[in-house]
Each structure stands twice: as structure tokens, then as C-alpha cells.
Design a protein around this motif. Structure first.
Motif, mmCIF file in Angstrom:
data_model
loop_
_atom_site.group_PDB
_atom_site.id
_atom_site.type_symbol
_atom_site.label_atom_id
_atom_site.label_comp_id
_atom_site.label_asym_id
_atom_site.label_seq_id
_atom_site.Cartn_x
_atom_site.Cartn_y
_atom_site.Cartn_z
ATOM 1 N N GLN A 159 0.983 -1.238 -0.177
ATOM 2 C CA GLN A 159 0.068 0.491 0.292
ATOM 3 C C GLN A 159 1.257 1.373 0.177
ATOM 4 O OE1 GLN A 159 -2.740 -0.679 3.194
ATOM 5 N NE2 GLN A 159 -2.705 -2.906 2.557
ATOM 6 N N ILE A 160 1.906 0.997 -0.577
ATOM 7 C CA ILE A 160 2.896 2.402 -0.965
ATOM 8 C C ILE A 160 2.068 3.295 -2.465
ATOM 9 C CG2 ILE A 160 4.476 1.493 0.257
ATOM 10 C CD1 ILE A 160 5.861 1.125 -3.201
ATOM 11 N N LYS A 161 2.884 4.350 -2.775
ATOM 12 C CA LYS A 161 2.658 5.814 -4.465
ATOM 13 C C LYS A 161 0.950 5.729 -4.560
ATOM 14 C CE LYS A 161 6.968 3.928 -6.037
ATOM 15 N NZ LYS A 161 7.569 4.686 -7.451
ATOM 16 N N SER A 162 0.464 5.033 -5.149
ATOM 17 C CA SER A 162 -0.636 6.097 -5.060
ATOM 18 C C SER A 162 -2.225 5.076 -4.470
ATOM 19 C CB SER A 162 -2.034 5.185 -6.832
ATOM 20 O OG SER A 162 -2.309 3.822 -7.209
ATOM 21 N N PHE A 163 -1.320 3.618 -4.170
ATOM 22 C CA PHE A 163 -2.383 2.956 -2.989
ATOM 23 C C PHE A 163 -2.624 3.855 -1.429
ATOM 24 C CE2 PHE A 163 -1.903 0.375 -6.354
ATOM 25 C CZ PHE A 163 -3.341 -0.457 -6.251
ATOM 26 N N LYS A 164 -1.271 4.396 -0.949
ATOM 27 C CA LYS A 164 -0.948 5.037 -0.086
ATOM 28 C C LYS A 164 -1.678 6.251 -0.290
ATOM 29 C CE LYS A 164 2.103 7.054 3.161
ATOM 30 N NZ LYS A 164 4.203 7.114 3.197
#
Length: 196
Positions: A159-164
Motif C-alpha cells: 500500500q505504497i505510492k498511489s495506494f498510500k
């Protein structure tokens, strides 16, 4: 086997022995490798739990990202090969209870296909679908086929980049909309994060 080219991506769909078995191969042109992903699965043989299935598969996707590109072309290719696939914009009539109809379609599908794209997590509806899909998988052992469309699987998992960014926006929205109900938003967001 047929090779399809749509929107710069090549993929093949091949129907194998039986009505619920297929091989999907995605070969994106932007990748340096010839083959990005290979999925092969065999849906369960007809059993008492499958006898109520009206669909071979259910497509979960973020419409703004993939509706008129990859997901649309995958849907057409699967239908062309004889698979009955649920897609919300074709199967749900206006005025119907969307959540109920989606839950019903998930229950009536033998296979569940999740197309993860850059903005998938920005949609609370997509995340709710994912939770329903994983509940179905846990209770019946149904096949869930993740497809990572222009997204690294680690971005979804971690859950990094756009998901974060999407979860930050969800948390802010829940905080603003439900100021007095602290447990409900945290529970919903935790459920979504666990599903990813």
C-alpha cells in the motif's frame, strides 16, 4: 488460441478442456519482457455450491482506469471465447441496489477477477467489492485471479505510492464525514487494508 491487440497491449485467451477453464496471457508492449504475467486456472467442477453460478467470472475494476481499455478488451475476448462474465456496467439496471446486485453477482460467479490499476484503491466501491470477493474465497474456496495493470504488485501489497495516497484521502474523508463515530471508519479502512 487467439492473440488480441488493444490499446498497445497484447493478450491471448484460450479455452481449454471444459467450459470453466481458460488461460489468459498478458503481454504489455511497454514491458521489456516478452511475457509479463501468465495465469492458468481451472475453476472447480460443478458441485452443489457451483450449481447456483450464473457467471464464469466476475470482473472487479476501476472504471476510470480501465473500463474503455484493458478491462473492456478482456471482457470482449472472454465473451468471444464463450465465457459469461459479469461486468457492472452491463448487468446492473439503473435504480437497482448496486451493493446487493454486486454481492449477488459475486456469489453467482465461479471465478473472481480483480484488475488492480493505479486508482483502484481510490474507489470505496472497488474496495468494498474486494472485501466481498475475499469473503467469498474464504467461505467457498473460489478462484480469485489478480491482474496488475500498470501497477507493481508490491505497491498493492505494501500500500505504497498511489495506494498510500488513496488511503490517506479515505482517512481524511472519513474523519470529516463521521467526526463522532471513530470506530466505524477505522474498522472499514482496516478491512480494506487487510483485503489488499
Amino acid at each position: 488460441m487467439e492473440l488480441w491487440q488493444k490499446e498497445g497491449s497484447y493478450f491471448s485467451v484460450e479455452r481449454q478442456a471444459g467450459p470453466t477453464c481458460m488461460l489468459i496471457t498478458l503481454i504489455p508492449s511497454h514491458s521489456s519482457s516478452v511475457l509479463n504475467s501468465l495465469w492458468s486456472f481451472r475453476a472447480q467442477d460443478a458441485s452443489s455450491s457451483d450449481s447456483l453460478c450464473n457467471y464464469h467470472g466476475f470482473l472487479s475494476f476501476r472504471g476510470k482506469d480501465t473500463r474503455k481499455t484493458f478491462t473492456d478488451h478482456l471482457y470482449i475476448a472472454l465473451n468471444h471465447r464463450g465465457f459469461r462474465i459479469f461486468r457492472d456496467d452491463d448487468e446492473i439496471e439503473k435504480g437497482e441496489n448496486i451493493k446487493f446486485e454486486l454481492q449477488k453477482a459475486i456469489q453467482e460467479s465461479k471465478m473472481l477477477i480483480v484488475v488492480f490499476s493505479k486508482n483502484y484503491a481510490s474507489s470505496s466501491r472497488c474496495l468494498d467489492e474486494l472485501v466481498m470477493i475475499l469473503k467469498r474465497r474464504r467461505t467457498t474456496g473460489h478462484v480469485v485471479l489478480p491482474v496488475f495493470y500498470h501497477v507493481d504488485p508490491s505497491h498493492v501489497r505494501k500500500q505504497i505510492k498511489s495506494f498510500k495516497k488513496a488511503f490517506t484521502r479515505h482517512e481524511e474523508r472519513f474523519h470529516t464525514e463521521r467526526a463522532g463515530k471513530k470506530d466505524e471508519p477505522k474498522g472499514k479502512i482496516h478491512e480494506w487494508r487487510s483485503a489488499l
